[in-house]
Write a protein that holds these residues in place. Structure first.
Motif, PDB file in Angstrom:
ATOM      1  N   VAL A 184      15.608   5.965   0.370  1.00 19.02           N
ATOM      2  CA  VAL A 184      15.818   5.141   1.561  1.00 19.02           C
ATOM      3  C   VAL A 184      14.448   4.890   2.196  1.00 19.02           C
ATOM      4  CG1 VAL A 184      16.964   5.016   3.802  1.00 19.02           C
ATOM      5  CG2 VAL A 184      18.086   6.206   1.914  1.00 19.02           C
ATOM      6  N   CYS A 185      14.174   3.636   2.495  1.00 22.04           N
ATOM      7  CA  CYS A 185      12.844   3.300   3.032  1.00 22.04           C
ATOM      8  C   CYS A 185      12.708   3.752   4.492  1.00 22.04           C
ATOM      9  CB  CYS A 185      12.638   1.788   2.937  1.00 22.04           C
ATOM     10  SG  CYS A 185      11.048   1.289   3.636  1.00 22.04           S
ATOM     11  N   PRO A 186      11.629   4.468   4.820  1.00 18.04           N
ATOM     12  CA  PRO A 186      11.430   4.861   6.224  1.00 18.04           C
ATOM     13  C   PRO A 186      10.703   3.769   7.007  1.00 18.04           C
ATOM     14  CG  PRO A 186       9.797   5.913   4.823  1.00 18.04           C
ATOM     15  CD  PRO A 186      10.617   5.045   3.912  1.00 18.04           C
ATOM     16  N   SER A 242       0.812  -1.225   0.000  1.00 12.33           N
ATOM     17  CA  SER A 242       0.000   0.000   0.000  1.00 12.33           C
ATOM     18  C   SER A 242       0.848   1.279   0.000  1.00 12.33           C
ATOM     19  CB  SER A 242      -0.960  -0.002   1.188  1.00 12.33           C
ATOM     20  OG  SER A 242      -0.205  -0.117   2.372  1.00 12.33           O
ATOM     21  N   CYS A 243       2.084   1.211   0.491  1.00 11.88           N
ATOM     22  CA  CYS A 243       2.906   2.430   0.542  1.00 11.88           C
ATOM     23  C   CYS A 243       3.651   2.677  -0.773  1.00 11.88           C
ATOM     24  CB  CYS A 243       3.892   2.359   1.699  1.00 11.88           C
ATOM     25  SG  CYS A 243       4.823   0.825   1.747  1.00 11.88           S
ATOM     26  N   SER A 244       3.534   1.771  -1.731  1.00 11.95           N
ATOM     27  CA  SER A 244       4.254   1.918  -3.010  1.00 11.95           C
ATOM     28  C   SER A 244       3.330   2.524  -4.074  1.00 11.95           C
ATOM     29  CB  SER A 244       4.752   0.548  -3.471  1.00 11.95           C
ATOM     30  OG  SER A 244       5.278   0.634  -4.772  1.00 11.95           O
ATOM     31  N   PRO A 245       3.787   3.417  -4.933  1.00  8.89           N
ATOM     32  CA  PRO A 245       5.169   3.896  -4.995  1.00  8.89           C
ATOM     33  C   PRO A 245       5.383   5.080  -4.060  1.00  8.89           C
ATOM     34  CG  PRO A 245       3.914   4.817  -6.810  1.00  8.89           C
ATOM     35  CD  PRO A 245       2.966   3.957  -6.037  1.00  8.89           C
ATOM     36  N   CYS A 246       6.550   5.110  -3.411  1.00 10.75           N
ATOM     37  CA  CYS A 246       6.879   6.257  -2.550  1.00 10.75           C
ATOM     38  C   CYS A 246       7.978   7.095  -3.190  1.00 10.75           C
ATOM     39  CB  CYS A 246       7.327   5.763  -1.183  1.00 10.75           C
ATOM     40  SG  CYS A 246       8.893   4.860  -1.251  1.00 10.75           S
ATOM     41  N   PHE A 247       8.709   6.495  -4.137  1.00 12.96           N
ATOM     42  CA  PHE A 247       9.810   7.155  -4.849  1.00 12.96           C
ATOM     43  C   PHE A 247      10.929   7.606  -3.901  1.00 12.96           C
ATOM     44  CE2 PHE A 247       6.021   7.939  -7.514  1.00 12.96           C
ATOM     45  CZ  PHE A 247       6.408   7.229  -8.630  1.00 12.96           C
TER      46      PHE A 247
HETATM   47  S1  SF4 Z   1      10.610   1.869   0.042  1.00 13.76           S
HETATM   48 FE1  SF4 Z   1       9.490   1.541   1.971  1.00 13.76          FE
HETATM   49  S2  SF4 Z   1       7.922   3.150   2.003  1.00 13.76           S
HETATM   50 FE2  SF4 Z   1       8.658   2.989  -0.088  1.00 13.76          FE
HETATM   51  S3  SF4 Z   1       7.286   1.564  -1.101  1.00 13.76           S
HETATM   52 FE3  SF4 Z   1       8.988   0.359  -0.333  1.00 13.76          FE
HETATM   53  S4  SF4 Z   1       8.333  -0.336   1.681  1.00 13.76           S
HETATM   54 FE4  SF4 Z   1       6.967   1.318   1.111  1.00 13.76          FE
END
Ligand code: SF4
Length: 330
Positions: free
Chosen positions: A303-305, A295-300
Motif C-alpha cells: 500500500v502506497c504511503p 525516486s521512491c521506487s522501488p519501495c516494494f
Molecule cells: S507505491 Fe508509493 S512509495 Fe512506493 S514507489 Fe510507488 S509512489 Fe513511491
C-alpha cells in the motif's frame, strides 16, 4: 554441499516458491538440478496445492507434491519416498519445518530458521544493483555445490486453444495484482489503452484474473464504457495458461500472469511501479516493462504511503508506446 546420491532409490526434493511468478522464476534452477542429478536419484518438487495444476506445463516430467497447511504433515511422505536431500527456495520458517524430517536440508540464510537447516547460504547481492530472483535461485544451487546455470527458459509448451476463445485475435488484460493496491494502475488508464489497441489492431479485449481480481476488472469494464468480456474468477489457473498461450497480446502488471506470458513466449507489456524489474522482471524477451521511474521506487510496499506517483505518472501514451514497440519487434 548437496550430497551426491548414493543409490537410485533415493529422492531429492526441491521445495518450490509459493507464488506463481516466483515459481516460474525458479524453473531454470529446477532444470539445472534435474540435469545435475541426471537420473542418479529421483527428483520431486513440492509446493502449494493451488499451483499443482500448472506443474505439468511448467515442469513437465516431474512429480509435484502438494504440501498441506500443517508443515510437519509431510514427514511420513518424505520417509516413504526416501527423501535424502531437500533444498528450499522459500525463506520462511514454515518451509524449514516442512523439510525438517529430511537428513540434508538447505536454503537461504534467515536468522530465525537457520538452526533448522543443515546448510544455509545468503541470498546473492550485488554492489551494482539488484540480483534477479531467478539468478538468486541458481546462485543458491551453485553455492551448494552445483555448477552454474543460466536463466534460459525451456521451449514453450503447446497448449490447446480454450473452447470459449474468440475467433478474432484476443487481447488478454489483467488489471488486478494480488500483491496489493500499490501495484495497480488506474482503471481509466487501462480502459484508454484497451480502446486504442482495439482501434489499431481489431483485437477482442478480454479482462482476466482470479476471484480476487473481480473488482479491478469491474472497474476497468466500467471505465471502458463499451461491452467487454470479463472472465475474472471464472477460469482455473490452468485455463488462464491456455488463454494466455493463445492471446495475441497480454497487458498486465508485475504479476503471475506476466511471468506466465513470458514463459509461454507471448508478446505483452507489464506495468511496474513499486517493484523492480531488475529483481522480478519477466524472463525471456517477449514481455516489455512499462515504468515511470520515480525516486521512491522501488519501495516494494503493498500500500502506497505517498500519492501513488509511480502509477499515476505512468500515462496511457507511455504504455501504448511500449505496446507498439513490443509489437514492432514480434
Ligand atoms: S507505491 Fe508509493 S512509495 Fe512506493 S514507489 Fe510507488 S509512489 Fe513511491
Amino acid at each position: 554441499m548437496i550430497p551426491q546420491p548414493s543409490s537410485r532409490d533415493q529422492t531429492h526434493l526441491l521445495r518450490l516458491p509459493n507464488w506463481l511468478g516466483d515459481l516460474i522464476l525458479s524453473v531454470p534452477a529446477v532444470r539445472l538440478y534435474q540435469s545435475w542429478l541426471n537420473g542418479r536419484a529421483s527428483l520431486v518438487v513440492a509446493g502449494p496445492a493451488s499451483l499443482a495444476p500448472l506443474a505439468p506445463i511448467l515442469l513437465p516430467g516431474l512429480e509435484y507434491v502438494s504440501v498441506p497447511r500443517w508443515p510437519m504433515a509431510m514427514a511420513a511422505d518424505w520417509k516413504k519416498r526416501n527423501v535424502s536431500a531437500a533444498v528450499a527456495f522459500p525463506n520462511s520458517l514454515r518451509v524449514a519445518l516442512e523439510i525438517l524430517p529430511v537428513s540434508y536440508r538447505a536454503g537461504f540464510t534467515r536468522n530465525l530458521r537457520n538452526g533448522l537447516l543443515t546448510e544455509h547460504r545468503p541470498r546473492r547481492t550485488s554492489p551494482y544493483g539488484f540480483v534477479h530472483v531467478s539468478d538468486q535461485y541458481l546462485g543458491l544451487l551453485e553455492d551448494l555445490g552445483l555448477p552454474g546455470g543460466s536463466r534460459d527458459l525451456p521451449p514453450p509448451p503447446s497448449l490447446p486453444k480454450p473452447s470459449q476463445a474468440p475467433a478474432n485475435p484476443c487481447l488478454a488484460v489483467f488489471p488486478g495484482a494480488a500483491y496489493g493496491p500499490a501495484k495497480r494502475w488506474d482503471p481509466a488508464c487501462f480502459a484508454a489503452v484497451i480502446r486504442d489497441l482495439v482501434k489499431e489492431y481489431s483485437w477482442e479485449p478480454i479482462l482476466m484474473g482470479g476471484p480476487g481480481d473481480a473488482e479491478s476488472c469491474q472497474a476497468v469494464a466500467e471505465a471502458y464504457r463499451s461491452p467487454i468480456r470479463d472472465l475474472s474468477g471464472k477460469t482455473s489457473a490452468l485455463d488462464l495458461a491456455h488463454w494466455i498461450a493463445h492471446a495475441h497480446f497480454v497487458l498486465c502488471h508485475d504479476s503471475g500472469p506476466m511471468h506466465l506470458a513470458a514463459f509461454l513466449r507471448r508478446p505483452g507489456v507489464a506495468i511496474f511501479g513499486s517493484t523492480e524489474p531488475a529483481w522480478t522482471g519477466p524472463l525471456g524477451n517477449t514481455v516489455t516493462v512499462a515504468r515511470h521511474k520515480v525516486s521512491c521506487s522501488p519501495c516494494f510496499l503493498k500500500v502506497c504511503p505517498l500519492d501513488r506517483r509511480c502509477m499515476t505518472r505512468l500515462s496511457p501514451e507511455e504504455v501504448l508506446t511500449a505496446c507498439r514497440h513490443r509489437l514492432s519487434q514480434k
